[in-house]
Design a protein around this motif. Structure first.
Motif, PDB file in Angstrom:
ATOM      1  N   UNK A  25     -11.113   3.005  -2.411  1.00 32.57           N
ATOM      2  CA  UNK A  25     -10.821   3.995  -1.362  1.00 32.57           C
ATOM      3  C   UNK A  25      -9.364   3.989  -0.940  1.00 32.57           C
ATOM      4  N   UNK A  26      -8.770   2.782  -0.932  1.00 34.50           N
ATOM      5  CA  UNK A  26      -7.399   2.650  -0.448  1.00 34.50           C
ATOM      6  C   UNK A  26      -6.421   3.506  -1.249  1.00 34.50           C
ATOM      7  N   UNK A  27      -6.819   3.897  -2.450  1.00 38.13           N
ATOM      8  CA  UNK A  27      -5.896   4.663  -3.287  1.00 38.13           C
ATOM      9  C   UNK A  27      -5.697   6.088  -2.787  1.00 38.13           C
ATOM     10  N   UNK A  28      -6.582   6.550  -1.904  1.00 43.28           N
ATOM     11  CA  UNK A  28      -6.458   7.908  -1.388  1.00 43.28           C
ATOM     12  C   UNK A  28      -7.295   8.866  -2.226  1.00 43.28           C
ATOM     13  N   UNK A 353       3.009   4.486 -11.347  1.00 43.08           N
ATOM     14  CA  UNK A 353       3.464   5.778 -10.829  1.00 43.08           C
ATOM     15  C   UNK A 353       3.939   6.657 -11.994  1.00 43.08           C
ATOM     16  N   UNK A 354       3.323   7.825 -12.118  1.00 43.83           N
ATOM     17  CA  UNK A 354       3.545   8.654 -13.306  1.00 43.83           C
ATOM     18  C   UNK A 354       5.030   8.983 -13.516  1.00 43.83           C
ATOM     19  N   UNK A 397      -1.870  -4.733  -2.199  1.00 47.20           N
ATOM     20  CA  UNK A 397      -1.528  -3.961  -0.996  1.00 47.20           C
ATOM     21  C   UNK A 397      -2.537  -2.816  -0.895  1.00 47.20           C
ATOM     22  N   UNK A 398      -3.262  -2.798   0.192  1.00 49.62           N
ATOM     23  CA  UNK A 398      -4.341  -1.814   0.357  1.00 49.62           C
ATOM     24  C   UNK A 398      -3.876  -0.605   1.183  1.00 49.62           C
ATOM     25  N   UNK A 399      -3.156  -0.849   2.259  1.00 48.52           N
ATOM     26  CA  UNK A 399      -2.676   0.258   3.106  1.00 48.52           C
ATOM     27  C   UNK A 399      -1.855   1.217   2.245  1.00 48.52           C
ATOM     28  N   UNK A 400      -2.127   2.512   2.379  1.00 51.38           N
ATOM     29  CA  UNK A 400      -1.374   3.481   1.570  1.00 51.38           C
ATOM     30  C   UNK A 400       0.117   3.401   1.899  1.00 51.38           C
ATOM     31  N   UNK A 605      -2.286   6.067  -2.719  1.00 52.11           N
ATOM     32  CA  UNK A 605      -1.587   4.790  -2.861  1.00 52.11           C
ATOM     33  C   UNK A 605      -0.771   4.749  -4.142  1.00 52.11           C
ATOM     34  N   UNK A 606      -1.394   5.200  -5.200  1.00 52.62           N
ATOM     35  CA  UNK A 606      -0.713   5.110  -6.477  1.00 52.62           C
ATOM     36  C   UNK A 606      -0.777   6.497  -7.112  1.00 52.62           C
TER      37      UNK A 606
END
Ligand code: G6P
Length: 610
Positions: A25-28, A353-354, A397-400, A605-606
């Protein structure tokens, strides 16, 4: 950003899939879904816009039970975040989940429509489902059909597929979007990130670019990009410290802010001798390569880009090495003139990151001396594809909104600066020994800054009803102001802009009034007096000033001026220290505004797509 979980087992896998989605979920994301080959012998799915908890609730009402399944969290790219567009997508008796973007989806869509396929979503993913369905008619076997399908896809994908006609397996393909297989006993799993599977296994096999995998309960078979059968090493994952758990903290972001003394300490471990940086921390060939470096080009996105901006000040001032910094999405698409002997440095928390990855791949064609990644994820594509690596030790790191990744990146970049200066002999006498000593003290200093938590919480009240803010800094504190303003806008949704303080009078001063707080970082350096004049310009227009100032800077509270004293620190390290109160400030403003601190709206997040 999108997440994938899959499972093939002897037991019901619904709970495993849901738990996996929660861990991603943390990934957004903005919708979630699951498809199972159910015990009723058919493919069934449940999809919901919004959070995984909504999907879970829906499944509690109408349970799906099966031993083969795939699940997905979607971050909308093609088509709105609604149930119709949520994954899994079906075509006949097969279901597909997909991370990434298929660039030729429009052409394929037209071809498939001509063949009679009917589209029920706006996504590029549905094209894959129908194309695979079409290929199955010729090939019969799901794995063989998937191999034929990916040959026609342009773009980036991590794919997981199940079919009711071949329910003994889960098939997967990776190109530009990571996938990992989790190995169990008599059951196997798949995910876009191992974190999703930590509750079921600690043994993983990482797919490489172009790999196709066939995952059954008792076996895993992998083919590489050329179609050859390959073995991928199974890795036992040991770091138990990365539990996705908030502990005593209300949010992951606050927990991660408070972890900074410990993770900075970890990032320094084994990398310093008595009074020098150990150059081989960057890899065995680092010294040889660094000796040839005459320029540095840094490329990154978001917070990582701000770390690069700070590094430019350090590299030029301390090591005397010219440095350019650019956001990856610009760098990758412009014609770049590469100076001879330039080291190409990428900075990335995720390493996936793309834009940053694409910039690295382009850079390889452009004649750079070599590439170095400063990254937090050892198994990431960026690390695998770079010549040299320095791993930050921030832990998961979980927080976006990135916090501890940023400060550990800064530490890594200072180690790089000192290493380059050391090897090239460009550091001034005594500088390295002094800074090594200061770096050793840094975790304690960061602890002192964190002790200001409640003071900053109080200051946050000044922002709760504001719509605009300005962040000012000079020198290496300008990127710190940029990072402070990014944090505030990311999680509190307050419009925030950062300016080098000297630019104030060239435009933004027109905006200043008592409704626009101005946050300033003011260490005790040679720019302090100039900064004080800039602050006078703000006060003269009725602007409210919030100044984080060195305790020795002699700044005092006054009408409309709130001074928060910071522990004294060596000027070179001040960008790292002054980041802390700005992170806390954003955090407390967001809490006051009641926003979703760890998963701010619209952000991921990513960012693994363009
Ligand atoms: C996203 C995240 C940011 C991050 C940026 C770069 O936008 O929300 O927090 O700074 O990506 O990510 P990276 O993993 O390359 O550092």
């Amino acid at each position: 950003m999108c997440g994938i979980v899959g499972a093939v087992a002897e037991r019901n896998v619904t709970a495993i899939l849901l738990e996996g989605l929660k861990r991603l979920e943390y990934r957004g994301y903005d919708s979630a879904g699951v498809a199972l080959f159910t015990n009723a012998g058919k493919l069934e799915r449940m999809r919901r816009p919004g959070k995984v908890s909504e999907l879970e609730q829906a499944l509690a009402g109408e349970p799906l039970v099966g031993r083969l399944g795939i699940a997905h969290t979607r971050w909308a790219t093609h088509g709105a975040p609604c149930e119709r567009n949520a994954h899994p997508h079906f075509s006949g008796d097969l279901a597909v989940v997909h991370n990434g973007i298929i660039e030729n989806h429009e052409v394929l869509r037209e071809q498939l429509k001509a063949l009679g396929y009917v589209f029920t979503s706006d996504t590029d993913t549905e094209v894959i489902a129908h194309l695979l369905n079409h290929k199955l008619k010729d090939h019969n076997d799901l794995t063989v059909a998937l191999k034929a399908t990916v040959k026609e896809l342009h773009g980036a994908y991590g794919l997981a597929v199940i079919s009711a006609s071949q329910p003994d397996r889960l098939v997967a393909a990776r190109s530009g979007s990571p996938l990992v297989i989790g190995l169990g006993l008599g059951e196997n799993f798949l995910a876009s990130d191992q974190l999703a599977l930590r509750q079921v296994t600690d043994r993983f096999m990482y797919l490489e670019e172009g790999d196709i995998a066939e995952i059954r309960r008792e076996s895993v078979q992998i083919w590489d990009v050329d179609g050859r059968t390959v073995e991928r090493e199974a890795v036992q994952y040991r770091d138990g410290a990365e539990a996705a758990d908030k502990g005593e903290f209300r949010h992951f972001m606050l927990k991660e802010i408070h972890e900074q003394p410990a993770v900075v300490q970890r990032t320094l471990e084994g990398r310093l001798s008595q009074n020098q940086v150990l150059v081989n921390a960057f890899g065995p060939q680092a010294a040889e390569l660094f000796a040839k470096v005459r320029n540095v080009q840094i490329v990154a996105c978001g917070t990582s880009y701000h770390a690069g901006m700070v590094a430019r000040y350090w590299l030029e001032e301390l090591a005397g090495i010219p440095c350019q910094v650019e956001v990856a999405s610009e760098f990758r698409y412009r014609k770049v003139v590469v100076q001879p002997d330039t080291l190409f440095v990428t900075i990335s928390q995720s390493g996936e990151t793309a834009d940053t990855l694409a910039a690295l791949r382009n850079a390889k064609e452009l004649g750079f001396l070599g590439s170095l990644a400063i990254c937090n994820v050892s198994i990431s594509s960026l690390v695998r594809e770079s010549d040299l690596t320095l791993l930050t030790q921030a832990g998961r790191e979980i927080g976006v909104a990135s916090t501890k990744a940023f400060t550990t990146q800064l530490v890594g970049l200072l180690l790089l600066t000192l290493s380059l200066g050391q090897v090239r002999g460009t550091l001034a006498e005594g500088v390295e020994a002094t800074l090594v000593e200061e770096l050793r003290r840094l975790p304690t200093r960061l602890g002192e800054a964190l002790a200001m938590d409640s003071t900053v919480e109080k200051v946050a009240e000044l922002f709760a009803d504001k719509n605009h803010t300005l962040f000012l800094g000079r020198g290496a504190q300008y990127p710190v102001a940029m990072e402070g303003s990014l944090k505030l806008k990311e999680i509190s949704y307050i419009h925030a802009e950062a300016y080098p303080a000297g630019e104030l009078k060239h435009g933004p001063l027109a905006l200043v009034d008592d409704d626009m707080p101005v946050v300033t970082v003011a260490p005790n350096n040679e720019l302090l007096e100039k900064l004080k004049s800039n602050l006078q310009e703000v006060r003269a227009r009725g602007g409210q000033l919030i100044v984080f100032a060195d305790e020795k800077a002699g700044m005092t509270n006054g009408e409309g001026t709130h001074v928060i004293n910071m522990p004294h620190i060596h000027d070179t390290l001040s960008p790292i220290l002054y980041t802390i109160p700005l992170q806390l400030l954003s955090y407390y403003v967001a809490v006051l505004k009641g926003t979703d601190v760890d998963q701010p709206r619209n952000l991921a997040k990513s960012v693994t797509v363009e």
